[in-house]
Motif scaffolding. Structure first.
Motif, short mmCIF file in Angstrom:
data_model
loop_
_atom_site.label_atom_id
_atom_site.label_comp_id
_atom_site.label_asym_id
_atom_site.label_seq_id
_atom_site.Cartn_x
_atom_site.Cartn_y
_atom_site.Cartn_z
N ASN A 209 43.53 28.47 41.70
CA ASN A 209 43.73 28.92 40.42
C ASN A 209 42.41 29.44 39.89
O ASN A 209 42.32 30.41 38.97
CB ASN A 209 44.38 28.02 39.50
CG ASN A 209 45.94 28.09 39.97
OD1 ASN A 209 46.45 28.74 40.66
ND2 ASN A 209 46.53 26.86 39.52
N GLU A 210 41.41 28.50 40.10
CA GLU A 210 40.00 28.69 39.52
C GLU A 210 39.34 30.01 40.04
O GLU A 210 38.79 30.95 39.22
CB GLU A 210 39.24 27.64 39.53
CG GLU A 210 39.64 26.54 38.60
CD GLU A 210 38.80 25.14 39.07
OE1 GLU A 210 37.85 25.35 39.93
OE2 GLU A 210 39.10 24.21 38.53
N ALA B 35 41.05 33.18 38.83
CA ALA B 35 40.80 33.36 37.26
C ALA B 35 39.66 33.85 37.01
O ALA B 35 39.39 34.52 35.96
CB ALA B 35 40.87 32.04 36.53
N TRP C 101 48.75 41.08 35.57
CA TRP C 101 48.03 39.84 34.96
C TRP C 101 48.88 39.01 34.08
O TRP C 101 49.17 40.09 33.12
CB TRP C 101 46.59 39.77 34.94
CG TRP C 101 45.67 38.72 34.68
CD1 TRP C 101 45.79 38.06 33.53
CD2 TRP C 101 44.78 38.01 35.59
NE1 TRP C 101 44.87 36.91 33.77
CE2 TRP C 101 44.49 36.80 35.02
CE3 TRP C 101 44.68 38.33 37.03
CZ2 TRP C 101 43.72 36.13 35.70
CZ3 TRP C 101 43.78 37.78 37.57
CH2 TRP C 101 43.18 36.64 37.05
N GLN D 209 48.68 36.50 30.80
CA GLN D 209 47.99 35.55 29.85
C GLN D 209 48.60 35.28 28.66
O GLN D 209 49.03 35.92 28.14
CB GLN D 209 46.63 36.04 29.79
CG GLN D 209 45.30 35.21 29.28
CD GLN D 209 45.08 35.34 27.93
OE1 GLN D 209 45.46 36.50 27.20
NE2 GLN D 209 44.74 34.15 27.19
N ASN E 125 47.05 31.90 32.68
CA ASN E 125 45.93 33.09 33.00
C ASN E 125 45.85 33.41 34.29
O ASN E 125 45.09 32.66 35.16
CB ASN E 125 44.71 32.63 32.49
CG ASN E 125 43.72 33.85 32.50
OD1 ASN E 125 44.06 34.98 32.34
ND2 ASN E 125 42.56 33.31 32.60
N TYR E 126 47.06 34.18 34.97
CA TYR E 126 47.13 33.96 36.55
C TYR E 126 47.36 35.69 36.64
O TYR E 126 48.13 36.37 36.11
CB TYR E 126 48.31 33.35 36.84
CG TYR E 126 48.40 31.92 36.53
CD1 TYR E 126 47.38 31.06 37.14
CD2 TYR E 126 49.23 31.29 35.73
CE1 TYR E 126 47.29 29.51 36.80
CE2 TYR E 126 49.19 30.16 35.21
CZ TYR E 126 48.05 29.15 35.75
OH TYR E 126 48.03 27.79 35.45
N GLN F 25 52.17 31.24 44.02
CA GLN F 25 51.33 32.07 42.91
C GLN F 25 52.43 32.62 42.08
O GLN F 25 53.58 32.59 42.30
CB GLN F 25 50.77 33.37 43.58
CG GLN F 25 49.84 33.29 44.73
CD GLN F 25 48.52 32.72 44.12
OE1 GLN F 25 47.70 32.09 44.71
NE2 GLN F 25 48.34 32.57 42.72
#
Length: 280
Positions: free
Chosen positions: A68-69, A72, A101, A103, A110-111, A136
């Motif tokens: 995820n990080e 992002a 995307w 958010q 926020n993906y 995901q």
């Protein structure tokens, strides 16, 4: 003549163990000991299994946080508000299935959004093609790319107990939190969609009526929305007045742990359409 031993006068014969304590049966003691040992071993095994499962769960969440990080970093969220700026070239180099995307300001949501050939592809597979406990965020495989083309676009995400993915969508079943969310961004390569929540409802995984993407008429579309509105757990106070002019909705679906349900569905509308509705 053979001599016979006789006790001395006034001396009694020695008794042969008149007070001996009988030993417990060896068989019973042996069976009891075996059972105790077996139970001890089983207990140790169960503790080891529980420890392994706990460790595996922690590792899975750690790996999910890492991906995820990493993903992002491909989007920049303006500090003063506005649509995220997305590096589509970088994302496509990792996985060409990316379509959008999502958010939500003031949340962890926020993906990137992916679309597979079916709705199983990204349940537990991450963008790099390996197992991920949270998979995901993904768009229904029957929606038209890149989303917001059909009257209803549906995006799914897991409800992870550490707060990641779409857990905060599920939290919007609390009216105070629902009211605090006034903007949801859905961004594609060609457009930015600024949306806001209309209402949230519970349903089950067997409710096939959720997955309707286009309708024969606008009236049929609005009838569908009004039907779902009757199940609302949280909603805008003026939602009934806003629905008639809504042309597209972005529907966000996630799991819940509520007995009798299992799915939480959030319906969002494009802000410009809602504004038109409120002015009419």
């Amino acid at each position: 003549m053979a001599k016979h031993f006789s006790p001395a006068p006034n001396q009694s014969p020695v008794p042969s163990k008149p007070y001996a304590v009988p030993e417990p049966p060896k068989k019973k003691r042996s069976v009891s000991r075996i059972i105790s040992n077996i139970l001890l071993v089983v207990g140790i095994v169960l503790l080891c299994v529980a420890g392994f499962m706990w460790g595996k769960a922690q590792w899975d969440y750690h790996e999910q946080d890492k991906i995820n990080e990493k993903l992002a970093a491909y989007a920049k969220v303006p500090q003063k508000g506005g649509a995220p700026t997305v590096d589509w070239t970088g994302l496509k180099a990792i996985n060409k299935d990316v379509v959008g995307w999502i958010q939500v300001p003031n949340t962890v949501i926020n993906y990137p959004v992916y679309q597979g050939k079916d709705n199983d592809r990204y349940l537990n597979t991450n963008a790099e093609g390996v197992y991920g406990v949270g998979g995901q965020i993904f768009m229904d495989y029957q929606n038209t790319k890149p989303g917001m083309v059909d009257q209803q676009t549906i995006i799914y995400g897991h409800h992870l107990k550490n707060g990641a993915m779409f857990k905060q969508i599920s939290d919007m079943d609390q009216q105070q939190f629902f009211d605090s969310i006034d903007t949801i961004w859905y961004v594609t390569e060609t457009a930015n969609y600024e949306l806001e929540p209309l209402f949230l409802y519970y349903t089950t995984g067997e409710d096939t009526s959720v997955r309707q993407f286009n309708f024969d008429t606008d009236e049929a579309f609005h009838a569908h929305l009004n039907e779902k509105l009757q199940k609302a757990v949280t909603k805008r106070s003026d939602v009934a007045q806003l629905l008639p002019n809504v042309k597209h909705v972005l529907t966000l679906g996630t799991c819940d742990y509520i007995e009798g349900y299992g799915r939480t569905i959030l319906v969002c509308a494009v802000k410009s359409e809602v504004a038109t509705s409120s002015q009419s």
